[in-house]
Design an enzyme around this catalytic site. Structure first.
Site, PDB file in Angstrom:
ATOM      1  N   TRP A   1      12.276 -56.986  46.099  1.00 34.72           N
ATOM      2  CA  TRP A   1      13.121 -57.117  44.900  1.00 34.72           C
ATOM      3  C   TRP A   1      12.335 -57.681  43.716  1.00 34.72           C
ATOM      4  CZ3 TRP A   1      16.174 -61.918  43.330  1.00 34.72           C
ATOM      5  CH2 TRP A   1      15.515 -63.086  43.737  1.00 34.72           C
ATOM      6  N   ASP A   2      11.150 -58.227  43.999  1.00 27.99           N
ATOM      7  CA  ASP A   2      10.293 -58.777  42.947  1.00 27.99           C
ATOM      8  C   ASP A   2      10.179 -57.771  41.800  1.00 27.99           C
ATOM      9  OD1 ASP A   2       9.793 -59.830  45.526  1.00 27.99           O
ATOM     10  OD2 ASP A   2       7.874 -60.654  44.910  1.00 27.99           O
TER      11      ASP A   2
ATOM     12  N   GLU B   1      15.582 -68.025  50.836  1.00 30.75           N
ATOM     13  CA  GLU B   1      15.281 -67.707  52.238  1.00 30.75           C
ATOM     14  C   GLU B   1      15.317 -68.921  53.163  1.00 30.75           C
ATOM     15  OE1 GLU B   1      11.746 -65.294  52.355  1.00 30.75           O
ATOM     16  OE2 GLU B   1      12.751 -63.634  51.355  1.00 30.75           O
TER      17      GLU B   1
ATOM     18  N   LYS C   1      14.407 -72.701  49.037  1.00 28.67           N
ATOM     19  CA  LYS C   1      13.018 -72.297  48.827  1.00 28.67           C
ATOM     20  C   LYS C   1      12.815 -71.914  47.360  1.00 28.67           C
ATOM     21  CE  LYS C   1       9.910 -68.724  50.718  1.00 28.67           C
ATOM     22  NZ  LYS C   1       9.899 -67.450  51.464  1.00 28.67           N
ATOM     23  N   GLN C   2      13.893 -71.413  46.731  1.00 26.99           N
ATOM     24  CA  GLN C   2      13.780 -70.800  45.395  1.00 26.99           C
ATOM     25  C   GLN C   2      15.168 -70.745  44.759  1.00 26.99           C
ATOM     26  OE1 GLN C   2      12.915 -67.335  48.148  1.00 26.99           O
ATOM     27  NE2 GLN C   2      13.109 -66.287  46.182  1.00 26.99           N
TER      28      GLN C   2
HETATM   29  C1  BGC Z   1      10.301 -64.881  48.598  1.00 34.12           C
HETATM   30  C2  BGC Z   1      11.005 -63.579  48.308  1.00 34.12           C
HETATM   31  C3  BGC Z   1       9.994 -62.591  47.751  1.00 34.12           C
HETATM   32  C4  BGC Z   1       8.819 -62.441  48.683  1.00 34.12           C
HETATM   33  C5  BGC Z   1       7.732 -61.546  48.119  1.00 34.12           C
HETATM   34  C6  BGC Z   1       9.127 -64.634  49.511  1.00 34.12           C
HETATM   35  O1  BGC Z   1       8.414 -65.822  49.699  1.00 34.12           O
HETATM   36  O2  BGC Z   1      11.166 -65.785  49.218  1.00 34.12           O
HETATM   37  O3  BGC Z   1      12.045 -63.789  47.386  1.00 34.12           O
HETATM   38  O4  BGC Z   1      10.601 -61.367  47.557  1.00 34.12           O
HETATM   39  O5  BGC Z   1       8.241 -63.714  48.889  1.00 34.12           O
HETATM   40  O6  BGC Z   1       7.230 -62.051  46.931  1.00 34.12           O
END
Ligand code: BGC
Length: 767
Positions: free
Chosen positions: A356-357, A483, A593-594
C-alpha cells in the site's frame, strides 16, 4: 562535480562492513527498470560482506512458502525479485599489482550522486604497495532514456609512471539472492532461482541468458567493453562468467578509458529477450556516451521542473529532500509490469514486493507533480485485477476483488496473514489513489477504461466483508495499518476509508452513467443498480468508533480495553519491537508500530472535529514506537495541521535524513521509498497545508522558524501553480494553464496570474 544541493558527496569513510553495505544502497543507480547496488567494481577482499545485487523491477521467481499448519487458503508460494547477472566487476592490474582499496594507500576517495546529471561517481587516488600512483574516475548511469541500459565509464590516469595496464571486465551469470535469517523483513531461503542456460560471445559482446526455476521467465544480459586506446583483448568463459581481458600501455599524464555497456531484457516485457538484447546494445552503441548523458540530464531537468522543492535557510535539508525525490524517480516502475517497492531497486528488503506504500505514500507525490506516473501505477493495479478477484474467492468472498497485501505479479505473498492479507484497507487505499488522480487531473478516461472497474470490484468486497446489524454497518476481523494490532473489529482507518470508497463508488457510477463505455462496463462486471444503492446505504450507516470519555476515535473496538505498553520502560536496544516480542504480546497491548487512526485523520479529515483529532494525536503519539519508516512523516503532517509546528519540524528533520543517516539501521537492505514520498508530503501537505478535495485545492502554509522560505509546485487540472512561502507572505503563481480557484487559510481566491497573501503566523512566532 558540483558541490551544491543537487549533489550528494561523501568522502570515503572507514572501509568496514557497516559503511560498505550502507553505501552500496545510498549510491545505487536505478531507472525504474534496472537497479544496481554500488559495489566497488574491483570487489572487496574475503571476509567482507556485500549485497552484490542488480535487479529488474517486476522480474521474479516463485518459491515455496512453508506453512507449519496448512490451513485452507494460506499462501503456499511467494514471489521474489531476483538478483540478475552481475555486470559490475572491473579489475585493474598495474603490471603485477592489483588495485584494491584495502591494500597500498588510498590518498583520496570520494563518491557522489549527481541528481541533475543522473549519475553516480567515484574518484580515487591510490598508491600501490610498490609506489605506483593512479587516479581513477568511475561514472555509472542507468539510463532513463533507454531503460534497458546501464553504463560504466572507467578512467585510469597514471600519476607517476608509464607501463602496462590490464583491465579485466566480467559478466557473471552465477548469482544468488541475499538472505538474512535473523530479519523477517528479508528472505531467508538461500535458493538458486536463476540458472544460466547460455553464455556466449557474439560480435565482441558477451550474452548470458538465464531462466528462472518456477516462473518460466527468462532474462538476457549483454555486455560490451569499449576501451578507447589500442589494446590486446582476450575473452574467456569460465562457468558462465564471461571475462574480457584488455591490455594496453599507459603513459604518464595520459588517460585510459573504458566504457562498459550492459543491457538487460526480460521475457515479461520482450517476446525474444535474447534478440532484443542485441537490438538494445546496438541502440546504445549508435549514440555517443556524451549524448546519452545529455539525454539523462534532459529527462531529469523535466522531472525537477515538475516537482522540485526548495528550502532556503537549510542546505543540508534541501539536499536531503532532493535526494529523497531523486530516489523516487529512480525507483518507480515505468511500465504496467512493475510498480514501486518499499526499497525501490536498491536492495532486497521485502523481496521487491509492492505494498500500500505505493498508493498512500508515493502516489500523493506523483499525482500532483508527474500524474502520468501515477496513471502507470494504476495501470499496474488494473493488470492484476483478475488475480485480485481470485484472491477474494480464496478468502471466501463470492463477489468483488481483494488486492494482495504484498505481491509482484498479482498473487498474494504475505506468509503471515494477521499482519498481511488481513489488511483489507489496501482495497480502499487503491480506490483512494484513483480518486485522488481523478481529482487532481479531472481525467475521466482513466476512470472509464480502468479506474471505475477497480473501484466497483473493490467496493463490492466491503459489502461482503462487513454487514448491517441494527441498521449500522460494521466491518469485523480485519487488520488496519498498525501491524502491532491485528485481526480486530471496526478498525477506524478501515471503516473510514471504506466509507469514502463506497461513497465514491456511487459518484463514479454517476460520473460514468452518461458516457459511451457505461453499458459495456456494467455488463462486463454485471454491476446492478441495487448494488450501488447498497454501497450508498452502507456508507451512510458506517460505524465510526468514538469514545466520548476520552473524546478520541478508538483504533478499533477492543483497543481501549487493553493494557498500555509503557514505551519509556523498554530498553532502547529492544526496538523495533517486532524483532524482540512475540506478536501476541504486542497485540494484547495498546502499542502502535505506525499511525493508524492518525493516518485516517490525515487522509480523510472532514469527518471529525479538530478537537477529536487533537485528542487522538496526543493519545496515540504516546504509544507509537515509529518502528515503521511510514510513521514519522504522518505524525509530522498532523502536528502541523494541529498547530504543533516545532514538533512537526522535528519529525520532518528525523524522517528527511532517515536513509542518509541510516536512522533505522537497516538502509543496507535498501532505501525507504514510502518515507521518501512521506517527506514530500511533510513539506507540501504538512508545512504547506495542501489538501486535494472534491471541492478543490486547499493551502494553509506555515514556515518552520529555522527557514527563510520554501517553495514547491502543484500540478492541478491543466495548470501548474508555484507556491512560495516566506516570512510574512505566501505567494501563489500560475506557471501555466488556466486560472484556478484556490482555498488559502479558509478563504477562497481566484488565481489568474499571481496572488500574494499575508501569511498566518505560526504559533511560536506569535507568542
Ligand atoms: C509496515 C507496512 C508497510 C511495509 C512495507 C511495514 O513495516 O508496517 O505498513 O507497508 O513495512 O514498507
Amino acid at each position: 562535480m558540483q558541490n551544491k544541493y543537487t549533489t550528494y558527496i561523501l568522502n570515503e569513510q572507514k572501509l568496514d562492513n557497516y559503511n560498505l553495505l550502507l553505501n552500496e544502497t545510498l549510491f545505487h543507480n536505478a531507472n525504474g527498470y534496472i537497479g544496481v547496488r554500488s559495489v566497488f567494481e574491483e570487489g572487496y577482499p574475503d571476509g567482507f560482506e556485500s549485497i552484490r545485487g542488480q535487479y529488474i523491477n517486476g522480474f521474479y521467481d516463485f518459491s515455496q512458502m512453508k506453512q507449519a499448519e496448512n490451513l485452507y487458503g494460506l499462501t503456499q508460494e511467494k514471489q521474489t525479485m531476483l538478483n540478475i547477472a552481475d555486470t559490475q566487476s572491473i579489475i585493474l592490474h598495474l603490471e603485477d599489482e592489483k588495485f584494491s582499496m584495502f591494500e597500498g594507500k588510498v590518498l583520496d576517495s570520494i563518491r557522489w550522486v549527481d541528481m541533475e546529471k543522473g549519475v553516480t561517481g567515484r574518484y580515487v587516488q591510490w598508491r600501490s604497495p610498490k609506489g605506483k600512483e593512479i587516479e581513477l574516475t568511475i561514472i555509472r548511469m542507468t539510463s532513463f532514456h533507454q531503460l534497458t541500459l546501464f553504463t560504466t565509464s572507467y578512467e585510469v590516469k597514471p600519476l607517476n609512471f608509464s607501463g602496462e595496464i590490464t583491465i579485466e571486465s566480467s559478466h557473471d551469470g552465477n548469482v544468488l539472492n541475499y538472505t538474512d535469517c535473523n530479519d523477517p523483513r528479508v528472505a531467508d531461503d538461500g535458493i538458486r532461482y536463476l540458472t544460466p542456460i547460455s553464455c556466449e560471445i557474439k560480435k565482441g559482446a558477451s550474452y548470458i541468458t538465464s531462466k528462472t526455476t518456477k516462473s518460466n521467465c527468462t532474462i538476457t544480459s549483454c555486455v560490451k567493453n569499449i576501451l578507447l586506446q589500442d589494446h590486446e583483448r582476450q575473452f574467456t568463459i569460465d562457468n558462465n562468467n564471461a571475462i574480457c581481458q584488455m591490455t594496453t600501455e599507459a603513459n604518464l599524464g595520459g588517460t585510459i578509458k573504458l566504457i562498459k555497456y550492459a543491457v538487460f531484457c526480460d521475457s515479461i516485457r520482450y517476446e525474444d529477450c535474447r534478440e532484443q538484447a542485441g537490438v538494445e546494445l546496438e541502440k546504445a552503441l549508435s549514440t555517443s556516451l556524451e549524448s546519452l548523458y545529455k539525454k539523462q540530464e534532459d529527462y531529469l531537468s523535466v522531472y525537477w521542473n515538475n516537482c522540485d522543492v526548495k528550502i532556503e535557510g537549510d542546505d543540508e535539508l534541501s539536499r536531503a529532500m532532493h535526494y529523497n525525490l531523486y530516489q523516487l524517480i529512480q525507483s518507480v516502475g515505468k511500465d504496467e509490469h512493475s510498480n514501486i517497492a518499499p526499497k525501490g531497486l536498491s536492495g532486497e528488503g521485502y523481496e521487491g514486493h509492492y505494498f500500500w506504500d505505493t498508493e498512500m505514500y508515493i502516489e500523493p507525490f506523483f499525482t500532483v507533480t508527474n500524474p502520468s506516473i501515477t496513471k502507470n501505477l494504476i495501470n499496474y493495479r488494473f493488470s492484476i485485477l483478475e488475480m485480485a478477484k481470485e484472491n477474494a474467492r480464496i478468502l471466501g468472498h463470492s463477489k468483488g476483488a481483494l488486492y494482495p497485501w504484498r505481491t509482484i505479479m498479482g498473487k498474494e505473498c504475505s506468509g503471515y496473514f494477521p499482519a498481511g492479507s488481513a489488511q483489507y484497507h489496501i482495497n480502499g487505499d487503491i480506490a483512494y489513489s484513483i480518486i485522488a488522480y481523478y481529482l487532481a487531473t479531472k481525467d475521466l478516461s482513466l476512470l472509464k477504461e480502468k479506474g471505475g472497474e477497480i473501484i466497483f470490484e473493490t467496493a463490492r468486497l466491503w459489502m461482503d466483508t462487513g454487514n448491517f446489524h441494527n441498521d449500522i454497518f460494521y466491518i469485523n476481523d480485519i487488520t488496519g495499518p498498525d501491524e502491532y494490532t491485528c485481526i480486530v473489529n471496526n478498525n477506524y482507518y478501515t471503516n473510514v476509508i471504506a466509507q469514502y470508497h463506497l461513497n465514491w463508488a456511487v459518484k463514479v457510477y454517476d460520473l460514468l452513467k452518461n458516457t459511451e463505455i457505461f453499458d459495456e462496463l456494467v455488463n462486463k462486471i454485471d454491476l446492478k443498480f441495487e448494488e450501488i444503492e447498497d454501497f450508498h446505504a452502507a456508507a451512510d450507516a458506517m460505524y465510526l468508533a468514538y469514545d466520548s470519555k476520552l473524546k478520541i476515535n478508538p483504533q478499533d473496538d477492543s483497543f481501549l480495553q487493553k493494557r498500555r505498553l509503557d514505551l519509556q520502560k523498554i530498553p532502547k536496544d529492544k526496538f523495533p519491537l517486532l524483532l524482540y516480542y512475540h506478536p501476541l504480546h504486542l497485540y494484547r497491548h495498546q502499542v502502535c508500530k505506525q499511525p493508524d487512526t492518525i493516518m485516517a485523520h490525515f487522509i480523510i479529515e472532514d469527518v471529525q472535529s479538530l478537537e477529536t483529532m487533537r485528542n487522538s494525536y496526543d493519545y496515540y503519539e504516546e504509544i507509537t514506537t515509529h518502528d515503521s519508516s511510514l510513521s514519522d512523516c504522518i505524525f509530522g503532517i498532523m502536528a502541523a495541521k494541529l498547530g504543533m509546528e516545532e514538533k512537526s519540524f522535528d519529525y520532518f528533520c528525523h524522517s528527511a535524513k532517515l536513509d542518509l543517516k541510516d536512522k533505522h539501521k537497516n538502509t543496507k537492505h535498501g532505501i525507504h521509498t514510502a518515507n521518501m514520498g512521506g517527506n514530500y508530503m511533510a513539506i507540501v501537505y504538512g508545512f504547506g497545508g495542501f489538501r486535494l478535495k472534491e471541492e478543490g485545492i486547499f493551502f494553509a502554509p506555515i514556515l518552520p522558524v529555522k527557514w527563510v522560505s520554501y517553495q514547491f509546485k502543484i500540478s492541478y487540472e491543466d495548470s501548474r501553480i508555484i507556491i512560495i512561502v516566506k516570512e510574512d507572505i505566501c505567494c501563489f503563481r500560475l506557471e501555466h494553464g488556466s486560472a484556478k480557484t484556490i482555498h488559502v487559510y479558509d478563504k477562497i481566491y481566484h488565481l489568474k496570474d499571481m496572488l500574494i497573501i499575508n501569511r498566518r503566523y505560526n504559533k511560536e512566532e506569535r507568542s
